[in-house]
Design a protein around this motif. Structure first.
Motif, PDB file in Angstrom:
ATOM      1  N   ALA A 139       0.834  -1.207   0.000  1.00  0.00           N
ATOM      2  CA  ALA A 139       0.000   0.000   0.000  1.00  0.00           C
ATOM      3  C   ALA A 139       0.870   1.259   0.000  1.00  0.00           C
ATOM      4  N   ASP A 140       1.937   1.251   0.795  1.00  0.00           N
ATOM      5  CA  ASP A 140       2.841   2.408   0.828  1.00  0.00           C
ATOM      6  C   ASP A 140       3.470   2.644  -0.538  1.00  0.00           C
ATOM      7  N   HIS A 141       3.954   1.581  -1.173  1.00  0.00           N
ATOM      8  CA  HIS A 141       4.563   1.716  -2.500  1.00  0.00           C
ATOM      9  C   HIS A 141       3.522   2.179  -3.527  1.00  0.00           C
ATOM     10  N   CYS A 142       2.323   1.652  -3.400  1.00  0.00           N
ATOM     11  CA  CYS A 142       1.250   2.010  -4.325  1.00  0.00           C
ATOM     12  C   CYS A 142       0.878   3.489  -4.183  1.00  0.00           C
ATOM     13  N   MET A 143       0.920   4.014  -2.964  1.00  0.00           N
ATOM     14  CA  MET A 143       0.622   5.436  -2.759  1.00  0.00           C
ATOM     15  C   MET A 143       1.658   6.306  -3.472  1.00  0.00           C
ATOM     16  N   ARG A 144       2.923   5.905  -3.412  1.00  0.00           N
ATOM     17  CA  ARG A 144       3.955   6.665  -4.120  1.00  0.00           C
ATOM     18  C   ARG A 144       3.740   6.551  -5.630  1.00  0.00           C
ATOM     19  N   ALA A 145       3.398   5.344  -6.104  1.00  0.00           N
ATOM     20  CA  ALA A 145       3.127   5.158  -7.529  1.00  0.00           C
ATOM     21  C   ALA A 145       1.915   5.994  -7.946  1.00  0.00           C
ATOM     22  N   HIS A 146       0.904   6.025  -7.093  1.00  0.00           N
ATOM     23  CA  HIS A 146      -0.303   6.806  -7.369  1.00  0.00           C
ATOM     24  C   HIS A 146       0.045   8.274  -7.600  1.00  0.00           C
ATOM     25  N   ALA A 147       0.863   8.837  -6.708  1.00  0.00           N
ATOM     26  CA  ALA A 147       1.247  10.252  -6.848  1.00  0.00           C
ATOM     27  C   ALA A 147       2.022  10.486  -8.144  1.00  0.00           C
ATOM     28  N   ALA A 148       2.943   9.589  -8.461  1.00  0.00           N
ATOM     29  CA  ALA A 148       3.748   9.743  -9.676  1.00  0.00           C
ATOM     30  C   ALA A 148       2.886   9.621 -10.930  1.00  0.00           C
ATOM     31  N   ILE A 149       1.993   8.665 -10.934  1.00  0.00           N
ATOM     32  CA  ILE A 149       1.129   8.460 -12.107  1.00  0.00           C
ATOM     33  C   ILE A 149       0.189   9.644 -12.293  1.00  0.00           C
ATOM     34  N   ARG A 150      -0.345  10.175 -11.214  1.00  0.00           N
ATOM     35  CA  ARG A 150      -1.205  11.360 -11.308  1.00  0.00           C
ATOM     36  C   ARG A 150      -0.436  12.525 -11.940  1.00  0.00           C
ATOM     37  N   ARG A 151       0.825  12.692 -11.530  1.00  0.00           N
ATOM     38  CA  ARG A 151       1.637  13.772 -12.098  1.00  0.00           C
ATOM     39  C   ARG A 151       1.903  13.544 -13.584  1.00  0.00           C
ATOM     40  N   SER A 152       1.940  12.280 -14.002  1.00  0.00           N
ATOM     41  CA  SER A 152       2.227  11.985 -15.411  1.00  0.00           C
ATOM     42  C   SER A 152       1.066  12.379 -16.318  1.00  0.00           C
ATOM     43  N   GLY A 153      -0.145  12.417 -15.759  1.00  0.00           N
ATOM     44  CA  GLY A 153      -1.311  12.773 -16.549  1.00  0.00           C
ATOM     45  C   GLY A 153      -1.939  11.615 -17.310  1.00  0.00           C
ATOM     46  N   ASP A 154      -1.425  10.408 -17.153  1.00  0.00           N
ATOM     47  CA  ASP A 154      -1.966   9.240 -17.850  1.00  0.00           C
ATOM     48  C   ASP A 154      -3.234   8.779 -17.130  1.00  0.00           C
ATOM     49  N   THR A 155      -4.397   9.059 -17.705  1.00  0.00           N
ATOM     50  CA  THR A 155      -5.662   8.765 -17.039  1.00  0.00           C
ATOM     51  C   THR A 155      -5.943   7.268 -16.927  1.00  0.00           C
ATOM     52  N   LEU A 157      -3.657   4.790 -16.555  1.00  0.00           N
ATOM     53  CA  LEU A 157      -2.845   4.280 -15.446  1.00  0.00           C
ATOM     54  C   LEU A 157      -3.370   4.806 -14.108  1.00  0.00           C
ATOM     55  N   ALA A 158      -3.853   6.040 -14.088  1.00  0.00           N
ATOM     56  CA  ALA A 158      -4.410   6.604 -12.855  1.00  0.00           C
ATOM     57  C   ALA A 158      -5.607   5.782 -12.393  1.00  0.00           C
ATOM     58  N   LEU A 159      -6.463   5.394 -13.312  1.00  0.00           N
ATOM     59  CA  LEU A 159      -7.609   4.564 -12.973  1.00  0.00           C
ATOM     60  C   LEU A 159      -7.156   3.209 -12.435  1.00  0.00           C
ATOM     61  N   MET A 160      -6.152   2.622 -13.065  1.00  0.00           N
ATOM     62  CA  MET A 160      -5.653   1.318 -12.634  1.00  0.00           C
ATOM     63  C   MET A 160      -5.069   1.383 -11.223  1.00  0.00           C
ATOM     64  N   VAL A 161      -4.283   2.403 -10.939  1.00  0.00           N
ATOM     65  CA  VAL A 161      -3.684   2.506  -9.606  1.00  0.00           C
ATOM     66  C   VAL A 161      -4.749   2.838  -8.567  1.00  0.00           C
ATOM     67  N   ASP A 162      -5.777   3.601  -8.935  1.00  0.00           N
ATOM     68  CA  ASP A 162      -6.893   3.860  -8.032  1.00  0.00           C
ATOM     69  C   ASP A 162      -7.593   2.555  -7.667  1.00  0.00           C
ATOM     70  N   MET A 163      -7.806   1.710  -8.675  1.00  0.00           N
ATOM     71  CA  MET A 163      -8.474   0.421  -8.435  1.00  0.00           C
ATOM     72  C   MET A 163      -7.620  -0.460  -7.515  1.00  0.00           C
ATOM     73  N   LEU A 164      -6.314  -0.479  -7.750  1.00  0.00           N
ATOM     74  CA  LEU A 164      -5.429  -1.277  -6.913  1.00  0.00           C
ATOM     75  C   LEU A 164      -5.456  -0.778  -5.467  1.00  0.00           C
ATOM     76  N   LEU A 165      -5.380   0.530  -5.273  1.00  0.00           N
ATOM     77  CA  LEU A 165      -5.435   1.083  -3.921  1.00  0.00           C
ATOM     78  C   LEU A 165      -6.756   0.752  -3.235  1.00  0.00           C
ATOM     79  N   LEU A 166      -7.845   0.838  -3.975  1.00  0.00           N
ATOM     80  CA  LEU A 166      -9.153   0.511  -3.424  1.00  0.00           C
ATOM     81  C   LEU A 166      -9.187  -0.949  -2.972  1.00  0.00           C
TER      82      LEU A 166
END
Length: 178
Positions: A139-155, A157-166
């Motif tokens: 979960a900690d690693h995923c939160m860092r990935a989530h922040a990085a992916i959000r900054r990338s603007g790739d919607t 991947l953002a959806l995928m990481v949101d689903m994984l975190l959920l």
């Protein structure tokens, strides 16, 4: 009734200032004690490896890589990592600040360290140590990935990481039920 803001009550550990070109930072006494393990270096210009002497070994590589990156681009600073105290206790620290170019073009920055350990302990089920549980680590690693992916603007991947975190959150929630 008067209200007084107590930085310690808000978890504020200390502050930092950095001169990127010189490769030196200044820590106040609280930050020097917790992050460097030496309050006597407060207010003295020190290199990053001294300032971050107490970074948890598992976080050290990504934290230093992240610092190098943010020192190149500037802007807002926000990262959460662990430190290992002299007694062996693990503390979670949120680093918030900003890097900018001064009038001469030199990158400088300032910020605050906030202890978020209590929040991490509150999220962990009572019978699971969050620092050693693989799912909490994921979960900690995923939160860092989530922040990085959000900054990338790739919607996508953002959806995928949101689903994984959920899903990780759902599994952790099911674990904590009696």
């Amino acid at each position: 009734m008067t209200s007084v803001f107590a930085p310690e009550a808000a978890g504020i550990v200390g502050t930092w200032n950095t001169d990127v070109a010189a490769g030196l930072s200044l820590l106040d006494e609280g930050a020097a004690a917790l992050l460097a393990g030496n309050p006597d270096i407060a207010g003295k210009p020190i290199p990053l490896d001294v300032a971050f002497a107490r970074i948890h070994p598992d976080d050290r590589e990504w934290v230093f890589a992240w610092v190098r990156h943010v020192r190149e681009i500037g802007g807002p600073v926000a990262a959460e990592f662990r430190v290992l105290t002299a007694s062996g206790e693990i503390r979670w620290i949120l680093n918030r600040g900003h890097l900018h170019r001064d009038a001469t073009g030199v990158m400088r920055g300032h910020g605050t360290y906030i202890d978020t350990t209590d929040a991490h302990r509150a999220l962990a089920p009572p019978d699971v140590e969050a620092d050693t549980d693989p799912l909490h680590q994921a979960a900690d690693h995923c939160m860092r990935a989530h922040a990085a992916i959000r900054r990338s603007g790739d919607t996508h991947l953002a959806l995928m990481v949101d689903m994984l975190l959920l899903e990780i959150g759902c599994v952790l929630a099911r674990r904590s039920r009696p």
